[in-house]
Motif scaffolding. Structure first.
Motif, PDB file in Angstrom:
ATOM      1  N   MET A 163     -19.424  -6.282  17.779  1.00  0.00           N
ATOM      2  CA  MET A 163     -18.243  -7.054  18.146  1.00  0.00           C
ATOM      3  C   MET A 163     -18.571  -8.528  18.320  1.00  0.00           C
ATOM      4  SD  MET A 163     -16.260  -4.516  20.797  1.00  0.00           S
ATOM      5  CE  MET A 163     -14.682  -5.293  20.557  1.00  0.00           C
ATOM      6  N   ASN A 164     -19.826  -8.906  18.096  1.00  0.00           N
ATOM      7  CA  ASN A 164     -20.237 -10.295  18.209  1.00  0.00           C
ATOM      8  C   ASN A 164     -19.821 -11.052  16.955  1.00  0.00           C
ATOM      9  OD1 ASN A 164     -22.027 -12.676  17.904  1.00  0.00           O
ATOM     10  ND2 ASN A 164     -22.833 -11.966  19.851  1.00  0.00           N
ATOM     11  N   LEU A 165     -19.109 -12.177  17.131  1.00  0.00           N
ATOM     12  CA  LEU A 165     -18.630 -12.929  15.977  1.00  0.00           C
ATOM     13  C   LEU A 165     -19.777 -13.508  15.153  1.00  0.00           C
ATOM     14  CD1 LEU A 165     -15.489 -14.806  17.339  1.00  0.00           C
ATOM     15  CD2 LEU A 165     -15.547 -13.009  15.623  1.00  0.00           C
ATOM     16  N   SER A 166     -20.862 -13.905  15.818  1.00  0.00           N
ATOM     17  CA  SER A 166     -22.017 -14.417  15.073  1.00  0.00           C
ATOM     18  C   SER A 166     -22.613 -13.327  14.185  1.00  0.00           C
ATOM     19  CB  SER A 166     -23.079 -14.950  16.040  1.00  0.00           C
ATOM     20  OG  SER A 166     -22.603 -16.086  16.725  1.00  0.00           O
ATOM     21  N   ASP A 167     -22.688 -12.100  14.712  1.00  0.00           N
ATOM     22  CA  ASP A 167     -23.182 -10.987  13.894  1.00  0.00           C
ATOM     23  C   ASP A 167     -22.255 -10.714  12.712  1.00  0.00           C
ATOM     24  OD1 ASP A 167     -25.277 -10.753  15.636  1.00  0.00           O
ATOM     25  OD2 ASP A 167     -24.419  -9.072  16.762  1.00  0.00           O
ATOM     26  N   MET A 168     -20.949 -10.832  12.960  1.00  0.00           N
ATOM     27  CA  MET A 168     -19.995 -10.611  11.872  1.00  0.00           C
ATOM     28  C   MET A 168     -20.143 -11.675  10.793  1.00  0.00           C
ATOM     29  SD  MET A 168     -16.567  -9.358  13.902  1.00  0.00           S
ATOM     30  CE  MET A 168     -15.911  -8.437  12.532  1.00  0.00           C
ATOM     31  N   MET A 169     -20.410 -12.920  11.207  1.00  0.00           N
ATOM     32  CA  MET A 169     -20.607 -13.976  10.219  1.00  0.00           C
ATOM     33  C   MET A 169     -21.880 -13.733   9.412  1.00  0.00           C
ATOM     34  SD  MET A 169     -17.971 -15.863  10.486  1.00  0.00           S
ATOM     35  CE  MET A 169     -17.160 -14.300  10.864  1.00  0.00           C
ATOM     36  N   GLU A 170     -22.953 -13.340  10.090  1.00  0.00           N
ATOM     37  CA  GLU A 170     -24.202 -13.075   9.390  1.00  0.00           C
ATOM     38  C   GLU A 170     -24.062 -11.891   8.427  1.00  0.00           C
ATOM     39  OE1 GLU A 170     -26.848 -14.928   9.392  1.00  0.00           O
ATOM     40  OE2 GLU A 170     -25.917 -16.323  10.818  1.00  0.00           O
ATOM     41  N   SER A 171     -23.271 -10.886   8.831  1.00  0.00           N
ATOM     42  CA  SER A 171     -23.067  -9.716   7.965  1.00  0.00           C
ATOM     43  C   SER A 171     -22.308 -10.073   6.693  1.00  0.00           C
ATOM     44  CB  SER A 171     -22.303  -8.628   8.726  1.00  0.00           C
ATOM     45  OG  SER A 171     -23.031  -8.186   9.856  1.00  0.00           O
ATOM     46  N   GLN A 172     -21.558 -11.178   6.737  1.00  0.00           N
ATOM     47  CA  GLN A 172     -20.775 -11.593   5.573  1.00  0.00           C
ATOM     48  C   GLN A 172     -21.466 -12.681   4.758  1.00  0.00           C
ATOM     49  OE1 GLN A 172     -16.264 -11.520   6.345  1.00  0.00           O
ATOM     50  NE2 GLN A 172     -17.055 -11.838   8.411  1.00  0.00           N
ATOM     51  N   GLY A 173     -22.722 -12.988   5.104  1.00  0.00           N
ATOM     52  CA  GLY A 173     -23.461 -13.991   4.341  1.00  0.00           C
ATOM     53  C   GLY A 173     -23.735 -13.551   2.917  1.00  0.00           C
ATOM     54  N   ARG A 174     -23.981 -12.276   2.726  1.00  0.00           N
ATOM     55  CA  ARG A 174     -24.227 -11.749   1.380  1.00  0.00           C
ATOM     56  C   ARG A 174     -22.924 -11.519   0.633  1.00  0.00           C
ATOM     57  NH1 ARG A 174     -24.128  -6.682  -0.656  1.00  0.00           N
ATOM     58  NH2 ARG A 174     -23.627  -5.894   1.426  1.00  0.00           N
ATOM     59  N   LEU A 175     -21.919 -10.965   1.340  1.00  0.00           N
ATOM     60  CA  LEU A 175     -20.637 -10.626   0.720  1.00  0.00           C
ATOM     61  C   LEU A 175     -19.593 -10.529   1.829  1.00  0.00           C
ATOM     62  CD1 LEU A 175     -19.809 -10.004  -2.236  1.00  0.00           C
ATOM     63  CD2 LEU A 175     -19.942  -7.571  -1.671  1.00  0.00           C
ATOM     64  N   TRP A 176     -18.436 -11.128   1.616  1.00  0.00           N
ATOM     65  CA  TRP A 176     -17.381 -11.072   2.622  1.00  0.00           C
ATOM     66  C   TRP A 176     -16.924  -9.637   2.827  1.00  0.00           C
ATOM     67  CZ3 TRP A 176     -13.885 -15.490   0.312  1.00  0.00           C
ATOM     68  CH2 TRP A 176     -14.584 -16.700   0.391  1.00  0.00           C
ATOM     69  N   PHE A 177     -16.394  -9.348   4.012  1.00  0.00           N
ATOM     70  CA  PHE A 177     -15.933  -7.997   4.323  1.00  0.00           C
ATOM     71  C   PHE A 177     -14.853  -7.519   3.359  1.00  0.00           C
ATOM     72  CE2 PHE A 177     -17.189  -8.175   9.094  1.00  0.00           C
ATOM     73  CZ  PHE A 177     -18.467  -7.796   8.754  1.00  0.00           C
ATOM     74  N   ILE A 178     -14.018  -8.455   2.880  1.00  0.00           N
ATOM     75  CA  ILE A 178     -12.933  -8.064   1.984  1.00  0.00           C
ATOM     76  C   ILE A 178     -13.473  -7.505   0.672  1.00  0.00           C
ATOM     77  CG2 ILE A 178     -12.705 -10.298   0.848  1.00  0.00           C
ATOM     78  CD1 ILE A 178      -9.775  -8.091   2.000  1.00  0.00           C
ATOM     79  N   PHE A 179     -14.758  -7.834   0.337  1.00  0.00           N
ATOM     80  CA  PHE A 179     -15.397  -7.321  -0.866  1.00  0.00           C
ATOM     81  C   PHE A 179     -16.356  -6.169  -0.561  1.00  0.00           C
ATOM     82  CE2 PHE A 179     -14.761 -11.932  -1.996  1.00  0.00           C
ATOM     83  CZ  PHE A 179     -13.698 -11.701  -2.848  1.00  0.00           C
ATOM     84  N   GLN A 180     -16.850  -6.078   0.682  1.00  0.00           N
ATOM     85  CA  GLN A 180     -17.782  -5.008   1.025  1.00  0.00           C
ATOM     86  C   GLN A 180     -17.094  -3.647   1.052  1.00  0.00           C
ATOM     87  OE1 GLN A 180     -20.357  -5.624   4.410  1.00  0.00           O
ATOM     88  NE2 GLN A 180     -20.515  -7.821   4.044  1.00  0.00           N
ATOM     89  N   ALA A 181     -15.874  -3.614   1.561  1.00  0.00           N
ATOM     90  CA  ALA A 181     -15.085  -2.374   1.582  1.00  0.00           C
ATOM     91  C   ALA A 181     -13.662  -2.741   1.149  1.00  0.00           C
ATOM     92  CB  ALA A 181     -15.093  -1.742   2.970  1.00  0.00           C
ATOM     93  N   PRO A 182     -13.439  -2.918  -0.147  1.00  0.00           N
ATOM     94  CA  PRO A 182     -12.191  -3.535  -0.621  1.00  0.00           C
ATOM     95  C   PRO A 182     -10.914  -2.845  -0.158  1.00  0.00           C
ATOM     96  CG  PRO A 182     -13.796  -3.349  -2.395  1.00  0.00           C
ATOM     97  CD  PRO A 182     -14.350  -2.565  -1.249  1.00  0.00           C
ATOM     98  N   ILE A 183     -10.857  -1.512  -0.246  1.00  0.00           N
ATOM     99  CA  ILE A 183      -9.600  -0.822   0.056  1.00  0.00           C
ATOM    100  C   ILE A 183      -9.247  -0.905   1.540  1.00  0.00           C
ATOM    101  CG2 ILE A 183      -8.401   1.396   0.020  1.00  0.00           C
ATOM    102  CD1 ILE A 183      -9.918   2.078  -2.531  1.00  0.00           C
ATOM    103  N   PRO A 184     -10.094  -0.413   2.471  1.00  0.00           N
ATOM    104  CA  PRO A 184      -9.716  -0.505   3.884  1.00  0.00           C
ATOM    105  C   PRO A 184      -9.661  -1.940   4.396  1.00  0.00           C
ATOM    106  CG  PRO A 184     -11.958   0.301   3.682  1.00  0.00           C
ATOM    107  CD  PRO A 184     -11.396   0.268   2.302  1.00  0.00           C
ATOM    108  N   ALA A 185     -10.505  -2.822   3.875  1.00  0.00           N
ATOM    109  CA  ALA A 185     -10.479  -4.209   4.326  1.00  0.00           C
ATOM    110  C   ALA A 185      -9.186  -4.892   3.888  1.00  0.00           C
ATOM    111  CB  ALA A 185     -11.684  -4.966   3.786  1.00  0.00           C
ATOM    112  N   PHE A 186      -8.718  -4.606   2.676  1.00  0.00           N
ATOM    113  CA  PHE A 186      -7.475  -5.208   2.204  1.00  0.00           C
ATOM    114  C   PHE A 186      -6.281  -4.670   2.999  1.00  0.00           C
ATOM    115  CE2 PHE A 186      -3.745  -5.209  -0.610  1.00  0.00           C
ATOM    116  CZ  PHE A 186      -3.658  -6.564  -0.882  1.00  0.00           C
TER     117      PHE A 186
END
Length: 359
Positions: A190-213
């Motif tokens: 739930m840490n925003l910094s961790d969420m930003m680091e997790s999206q450094g390789r690929l944004w969440f909208i592309f990591q899990a396209p269907i549920p993220a969209f």
């Protein structure tokens, strides 16, 4: 490229080198951070006011403000001065303590949420390990001010507007929270910094396209409804309630509600950009090293504000394209359509993450 975090680091090193007392350095930094956030808060509100007026004029084939300053950009300055000079009209038979406290509570909730955003790499007010929970919690404070404003004004239109706003915000808050929880499952933090680091390789909208969209669409609809803007502007329906819960406010007290509304528009779009679109992270695709290197040259603050401005534009597009819903249609949309989809989306995300079916 020079980043905002580099400037902040330089200021800290400069103060530490010239002021021997550590407590004095921290005090000066806290004051500078507070002044910086207040200044940015006011500037964003002024920008969004002129931005919406121009976008509204474009959709309606008008020019918009075009008198004060080039292209009318100083019209908001003139309006701000006018509001500051207007008389605050006192009311009889109202609860004066709650009446005057309500706009400050609205601003307080908005500012607390504003401080939790990550504007660029290393640029934020607070960074809790439960950052998402913090944003959801403090963003709900503003509704207390709205309810107090409607009740303390001793006006039936204000009270009806406040009751509508309370029912609307509390209802759509559920879908907004659940859609963000799906991204928390994907990130594992739930840490925003961790969420930003997790999206450094690929944004969440592309990591899990269907549920993220699905989650992003639900969040944008719910967040738009929480700002009480068309087609969800029932709490401020001019044809029915004049101005809703702030109908009895004037001068700077009305200005607080006005500024808070626009800053909440920015905050909701910023949270959507942070949670779904990578926030300040540039657009990266695995294996495209040349493309990724070019994207890294764009400053992180440009990425954040660019994504946020895009979501704000979508919100304004919706506002000026759809007619106002009835209250029963609005609640039907939340409780019978969006909430079941939000629960299903969390289950879908959990299944994908548990089986490793994410990019």
């Amino acid at each position: 490229m020079l980043q905002l975090s580099d400037i902040i680091t330089w200021i800290h090193e400069f103060l530490s080198a010239n002021i021997p007392a550590e407590w004095a350095v921290k005090l000066i930094e806290y004051v500078l951070v507070g002044l910086g956030f207040l200044t940015l808060y006011a500037l964003i509100a002024l920008f969004l006011i002129i931005f919406e007026r121009k976008i509204c004029a474009y959709f309606q084939c008008r020019l918009g403000p075009n008198r004060v300053g080039p292209w009318g950009i100083f019209q908001v300055i003139a309006d701000m001065v006018k509001i500051l000079l207007k008389e605050i009209i006192p009311l009889k038979h109202n609860d004066k303590l709650l009446y005057y406290a309500a706009p400050f509570i609205v601003i307080m909730g908005s500012l607390l949420t504003f401080g939790g955003l990550q504007f660029a790499k290393g640029v934020h007010g607070v960074d809790f390990n439960i950052g998402v929970f913090y944003l959801l919690a403090v963003s709900s404070i503003s509704i207390i001010g709205v309810m107090l404003a409607g009740w303390s004004s001793n006006n039936k239109y204000s009270l009806i507007g406040a009751m509508r706003s309370g029912a609307q915000v509390i209802s759509f808050e559920l879908s907004a929270c659940l859609s963000m929880m799906a991204m928390v499952i994907l990130c594992g933090s739930m840490n925003l910094s961790d969420m930003m680091e997790s999206q450094g390789r690929l944004w969440f909208i592309f990591q899990a396209p269907i549920p993220a969209f699905i989650g992003m669409v639900i969040y944008l609809i719910a967040a738009h409804a929480e700002t009480n803007r068309g087609p969800f502007d029932l709490p401020e329906a001019e044809s029915e309630l004049t101005a809703g819960y702030h109908v009895e406010y004037s001068g700077i007290t009305f200005g607080f509600f006005y500024v808070g509304e626009y800053c909440n528009l920015f905050i909701n779009a910023a949270i959507g950009a942070l949670v779904f679109l990578g926030g300040w992270q540039p657009l990266h695709f695995p294996g495209c090293e040349g493309f990724n290197a070019v994207m890294d040259y764009i400053p992180s603050c440009v990425w954040f504000f660019g994504k946020t401005l895009l979501l704000i534009f979508l919100s304004l597009w919706v506002r000026w394209s759809f007619p106002r819903l009835r209250i029963d249609q609005l609640l039907h949309l939340e409780w019978k359509i969006m909430l079941p989809f939000s629960l299903f989306n969390i289950l879908l995300m959990a299944v994908l993450v548990a089986n490793g079916w994410v990019f």
